[in-house]
Design a protein around this motif. Structure first.
Motif, PDB file in Angstrom:
ATOM      1  N   ASP A  44      92.232  54.565 -11.495  1.00 49.22           N
ATOM      2  CA  ASP A  44      91.008  55.231 -11.919  1.00 49.22           C
ATOM      3  C   ASP A  44      90.870  54.996 -13.416  1.00 49.22           C
ATOM      4  N   GLN A  45      89.738  54.448 -13.835  1.00 50.38           N
ATOM      5  CA  GLN A  45      89.520  54.148 -15.247  1.00 50.38           C
ATOM      6  C   GLN A  45      88.305  54.902 -15.763  1.00 50.38           C
ATOM      7  N   SER A  46      88.538  55.724 -16.779  1.00 51.50           N
ATOM      8  CA  SER A  46      87.448  56.453 -17.410  1.00 51.50           C
ATOM      9  C   SER A  46      86.689  55.515 -18.347  1.00 51.50           C
ATOM     10  N   LEU A  47      85.372  55.638 -18.334  1.00 51.73           N
ATOM     11  CA  LEU A  47      84.521  54.834 -19.215  1.00 51.73           C
ATOM     12  C   LEU A  47      83.658  55.784 -20.048  1.00 51.73           C
ATOM     13  N   PRO A  48      84.196  56.304 -21.167  1.00 54.64           N
ATOM     14  CA  PRO A  48      83.474  57.299 -21.962  1.00 54.64           C
ATOM     15  C   PRO A  48      82.113  56.815 -22.473  1.00 54.64           C
ATOM     16  N   ALA A  49      82.014  55.548 -22.875  1.00 50.59           N
ATOM     17  CA  ALA A  49      80.740  55.030 -23.380  1.00 50.59           C
ATOM     18  C   ALA A  49      79.679  55.009 -22.287  1.00 50.59           C
ATOM     19  N   TRP A  50      80.111  54.889 -21.036  1.00 51.71           N
ATOM     20  CA  TRP A  50      79.194  54.832 -19.901  1.00 51.71           C
ATOM     21  C   TRP A  50      79.034  56.203 -19.246  1.00 51.71           C
ATOM     22  N   LYS A  51      79.791  57.190 -19.757  1.00 48.84           N
ATOM     23  CA  LYS A  51      79.804  58.553 -19.203  1.00 48.84           C
ATOM     24  C   LYS A  51      80.145  58.539 -17.712  1.00 48.84           C
ATOM     25  N   GLY A  52      81.219  57.854 -17.388  1.00 46.10           N
ATOM     26  CA  GLY A  52      81.617  57.792 -15.986  1.00 46.10           C
ATOM     27  C   GLY A  52      83.005  57.228 -15.815  1.00 46.10           C
ATOM     28  N   SER A  53      83.259  56.755 -14.609  1.00 47.05           N
ATOM     29  CA  SER A  53      84.555  56.165 -14.285  1.00 47.05           C
ATOM     30  C   SER A  53      84.386  55.197 -13.116  1.00 47.05           C
ATOM     31  N   VAL A  54      85.358  54.311 -12.983  1.00 45.50           N
ATOM     32  CA  VAL A  54      85.422  53.371 -11.873  1.00 45.50           C
ATOM     33  C   VAL A  54      86.850  53.384 -11.343  1.00 45.50           C
ATOM     34  N   GLY A  55      87.012  52.942 -10.111  1.00 43.92           N
ATOM     35  CA  GLY A  55      88.351  52.916  -9.572  1.00 43.92           C
ATOM     36  C   GLY A  55      88.428  52.171  -8.257  1.00 43.92           C
ATOM     37  N   PHE A  56      89.664  52.007  -7.792  1.00 42.00           N
ATOM     38  CA  PHE A  56      89.890  51.362  -6.509  1.00 42.00           C
ATOM     39  C   PHE A  56      91.090  51.996  -5.826  1.00 42.00           C
ATOM     40  N   LEU A  57      91.154  51.797  -4.533  1.00 47.45           N
ATOM     41  CA  LEU A  57      92.291  52.208  -3.716  1.00 47.45           C
ATOM     42  C   LEU A  57      92.508  51.098  -2.701  1.00 47.45           C
ATOM     43  N   ILE A  58      93.715  50.545  -2.690  1.00 49.68           N
ATOM     44  CA  ILE A  58      94.036  49.525  -1.695  1.00 49.68           C
ATOM     45  C   ILE A  58      95.240  50.009  -0.896  1.00 49.68           C
ATOM     46  N   GLN A  59      95.159  49.840   0.410  1.00 48.98           N
ATOM     47  CA  GLN A  59      96.238  50.255   1.304  1.00 48.98           C
ATOM     48  C   GLN A  59      96.692  49.041   2.105  1.00 48.98           C
ATOM     49  N   PHE A  60      97.991  48.826   2.120  1.00 48.36           N
ATOM     50  CA  PHE A  60      98.599  47.742   2.879  1.00 48.36           C
ATOM     51  C   PHE A  60      99.323  48.360   4.067  1.00 48.36           C
ATOM     52  N   TYR A  61      98.912  47.989   5.271  1.00 50.92           N
ATOM     53  CA  TYR A  61      99.542  48.483   6.488  1.00 50.92           C
ATOM     54  C   TYR A  61     100.342  47.341   7.102  1.00 50.92           C
ATOM     55  N   GLY A  62     101.599  47.585   7.384  1.00 45.37           N
ATOM     56  CA  GLY A  62     102.429  46.568   8.014  1.00 45.37           C
ATOM     57  C   GLY A  62     102.208  46.511   9.514  1.00 45.37           C
ATOM     58  N   ARG A  63     102.682  45.436  10.113  1.00 47.15           N
ATOM     59  CA  ARG A  63     102.597  45.284  11.563  1.00 47.15           C
ATOM     60  C   ARG A  63     103.512  46.310  12.220  1.00 47.15           C
ATOM     61  N   VAL A  64     103.030  46.904  13.300  1.00 47.01           N
ATOM     62  CA  VAL A  64     103.797  47.916  14.022  1.00 47.01           C
ATOM     63  C   VAL A  64     104.075  47.387  15.428  1.00 47.01           C
ATOM     64  N   LYS A  65     105.348  47.408  15.806  1.00 48.94           N
ATOM     65  CA  LYS A  65     105.732  47.008  17.161  1.00 48.94           C
ATOM     66  C   LYS A  65     106.659  48.087  17.720  1.00 48.94           C
ATOM     67  N   SER A  66     106.449  48.419  18.962  1.00 46.77           N
ATOM     68  CA  SER A  66     107.360  49.361  19.622  1.00 46.77           C
ATOM     69  C   SER A  66     107.578  48.902  21.056  1.00 46.77           C
ATOM     70  N   GLU A  67     108.736  49.234  21.597  1.00 47.07           N
ATOM     71  CA  GLU A  67     109.053  48.790  22.947  1.00 47.07           C
ATOM     72  C   GLU A  67     110.068  49.724  23.590  1.00 47.07           C
TER      73      GLU A  67
END
Length: 105
Positions: free
Chosen positions: A8-31
């Motif tokens: 999350d990045q605050s941008l005071p000159a723009w009076k706001g903020s921007v951000g990202f969220l990335i999620q990595f899910y691994g392969r799931v195997k069950s037996e």
């Protein structure tokens, strides 16, 4: 496994903020030998946002969700003696854009 990274990045000159969220899910195997088997493939989900404060009580927010278009595919099988059942499901990776006006009172 699931790994999550966000910023999350605050941008005071723009009076706001921007951000990202990335999620990595691994392969799931069950037996369970001779009875059941299931697999879900790996995927990565990326969400982005931008927020601008219009007034002290009013914000404008833009959300972009699932930018990479990740989908979920799951395969399953079950056996009982000579009988076998197969199930395959796929959830299409829907991308979405949401523009919202947020207020406090």
């Amino acid at each position: 496994y699931q790994l999550t990274l966000g910023h999350d990045q605050s941008l005071p000159a723009w009076k706001g903020s921007v951000g990202f969220l990335i999620q990595f899910y691994g392969r799931v195997k069950s037996e369970v030998a001779g009875e059941q088997w299931a697999s879900t493939r790996a995927r990565n989900v990326l969400d982005l946002y931008a927020l601008r404060k219009l007034t002290p009580n009013l914000n404008l927010r833009l959300n972009l969700q699932n930018v990479l278009g990740a989908d979920t595919r799951r395969y399953e099988s079950a056996e009982d003696g000579v009988d076998t059942w197969l199930l395959s499901s796929e959830s299409q990776g829907a991308r979405s854009l949401l523009l919202s006006l947020e207020g406090k009172w």
